[in-house]
Design a protein around this motif. Sequence first.
Motif, short mmCIF file in Angstrom:
data_model
loop_
_atom_site.label_atom_id
_atom_site.label_comp_id
_atom_site.label_asym_id
_atom_site.label_seq_id
_atom_site.Cartn_x
_atom_site.Cartn_y
_atom_site.Cartn_z
N UNK A 289 35.38 28.59 54.44
CA UNK A 289 33.92 28.75 54.48
C UNK A 289 33.39 29.14 53.11
N UNK A 290 34.10 30.03 52.43
CA UNK A 290 33.69 30.45 51.09
C UNK A 290 33.64 29.24 50.15
N UNK A 291 34.64 28.38 50.22
CA UNK A 291 34.66 27.19 49.38
C UNK A 291 33.48 26.27 49.69
N UNK A 292 33.17 26.11 50.97
CA UNK A 292 32.04 25.27 51.34
C UNK A 292 30.71 25.83 50.86
N UNK A 293 30.51 27.13 51.02
CA UNK A 293 29.26 27.76 50.56
C UNK A 293 29.15 27.65 49.04
N UNK A 294 30.27 27.80 48.34
CA UNK A 294 30.24 27.69 46.88
C UNK A 294 29.81 26.28 46.45
N UNK A 295 30.34 25.25 47.10
CA UNK A 295 29.96 23.89 46.75
C UNK A 295 28.50 23.62 47.09
N UNK A 296 28.01 24.19 48.19
CA UNK A 296 26.63 23.97 48.58
C UNK A 296 25.65 24.55 47.56
N UNK A 297 25.98 25.71 47.01
CA UNK A 297 25.03 26.41 46.14
C UNK A 297 25.27 26.13 44.66
N UNK A 298 26.51 26.16 44.24
CA UNK A 298 26.78 26.08 42.80
C UNK A 298 26.46 24.70 42.23
N UNK A 299 26.58 23.64 43.02
CA UNK A 299 26.39 22.29 42.51
C UNK A 299 25.24 21.56 43.19
N UNK A 300 24.31 22.29 43.78
CA UNK A 300 23.25 21.61 44.52
C UNK A 300 22.27 20.89 43.60
N UNK A 301 22.11 21.34 42.35
CA UNK A 301 21.20 20.70 41.40
C UNK A 301 21.92 19.76 40.45
N UNK A 302 23.21 19.54 40.65
CA UNK A 302 23.97 18.66 39.76
C UNK A 302 23.96 17.24 40.31
N UNK A 303 23.37 16.28 39.57
CA UNK A 303 23.38 14.89 40.06
C UNK A 303 24.78 14.31 40.01
N UNK A 304 25.11 13.52 41.00
CA UNK A 304 26.43 12.89 41.08
C UNK A 304 26.24 11.40 40.89
N UNK A 305 26.74 10.88 39.79
CA UNK A 305 26.65 9.46 39.48
C UNK A 305 28.05 8.87 39.40
N UNK A 306 28.19 7.55 39.52
CA UNK A 306 29.52 6.93 39.41
C UNK A 306 30.19 7.17 38.08
N UNK A 307 29.41 7.50 37.04
CA UNK A 307 30.02 7.76 35.73
C UNK A 307 30.93 8.99 35.74
N UNK A 308 30.73 9.87 36.73
CA UNK A 308 31.56 11.07 36.81
C UNK A 308 32.91 10.80 37.45
N UNK A 309 33.10 9.62 38.02
CA UNK A 309 34.38 9.29 38.66
C UNK A 309 35.45 9.06 37.60
#
Length: 357
Positions: A289-309
């Motif tokens: 649960x801690x890992x899930x909450x961290x991903x929800x908050x820490x990266x919520x404003x980070x855009x995810x584009x295919x260039x990051x793959x």
Amino acid sequence: MGPAGGRPGFYVGLGLALASSAFIGGSFILKKKGLLRLCGRGHPRAGHGGHAYLREWLWWAGLLCMGIGEAANFAAYAFAPATLVTPLGALSVLVSAVLSSTFLNEQLNVHGKIGCILSILGSTVMVIHAPQEEEVSSLESMAEKLKDPGFIVFAVCVLVSSLLLIFVAGPRYGRSNVLVYVLVCSSIGSLSVSCVKGLGIALKELFAGKPVLKEPLGWVLLVCLVMCISVQINYLNKALDIFNTSVVTPIYYVLFTTAVMTCSAILFKEWQHMVLDNIIGTISGFLTIVSGIFLLHAFRDMPFSPDLLPLFLQQGRPDLRPAWRSTDRHQSCQHQPLLPSEDKSSQSAEEEEGESV
């Protein structure tokens, strides 16, 4: 044996905790929707001192949902272990994130979706391996628990450390270190949950027709609860005012839940009769649960584009093949040499001379 152990009260507490998360998560969406409607009509925003939201029925519906959710969460502590009820509060964040992407058109990126999945999986694991607490069915048994030397030592340590953080560390490091004020909220919050647990038992006895109002312990727990909540709200607001919400929220959840689980283990002996696989399952579910909450908050404003793959996953993209053919295959696109402007101009001049010859 499973965590329920044949106790119907366990399932009642579990249902109340899940309902609490649903109502609290939905309340944020209703209030936000009401504020957006007012903003669209040209009313002064609440952040600028406006109070037009008091005439908006959606905002009042959100406030009502918040009250129902908090009441359900309060009642859940009377039936289920605090080690189960407190971590499930993270589901309200999940509900809010999913509903906001549906009704508020707020984008939920890949990190947020993975965080939601991890929160659900962690909550499921914690429910399966939840500890079986000792029976505390009356204020008399609650009073005996509070007299335990282990809990007295824990409470004294919490109070002393909180005073040191408030009066010694706070003036020096409160504005530069997020842990100072969040630790105060979390440690005091563990005591407030114990007070809520005792008051929940008192209400159950009151509805059963017992003369609970004559018992001084119930009033003492009520006064302690008001004091603890006041301290929590004060220093949580300070932390939110100084630091980013995406930083404060996951740290506060982790520290608060850890403090509550420690306090419950000492006060109610929840872990005393647990087998090893249930202990590992409970801790693993909490960390998930801690890992899930961290991903929800820490990266919520980070855009995810295919260039990051990674590059081997980008080979199927048709727009990348011409780019790779026009560049040197032995050089990395992220580590190309940086030539000074003079070198670049001289190099281009030499190329032109070679072409003219």
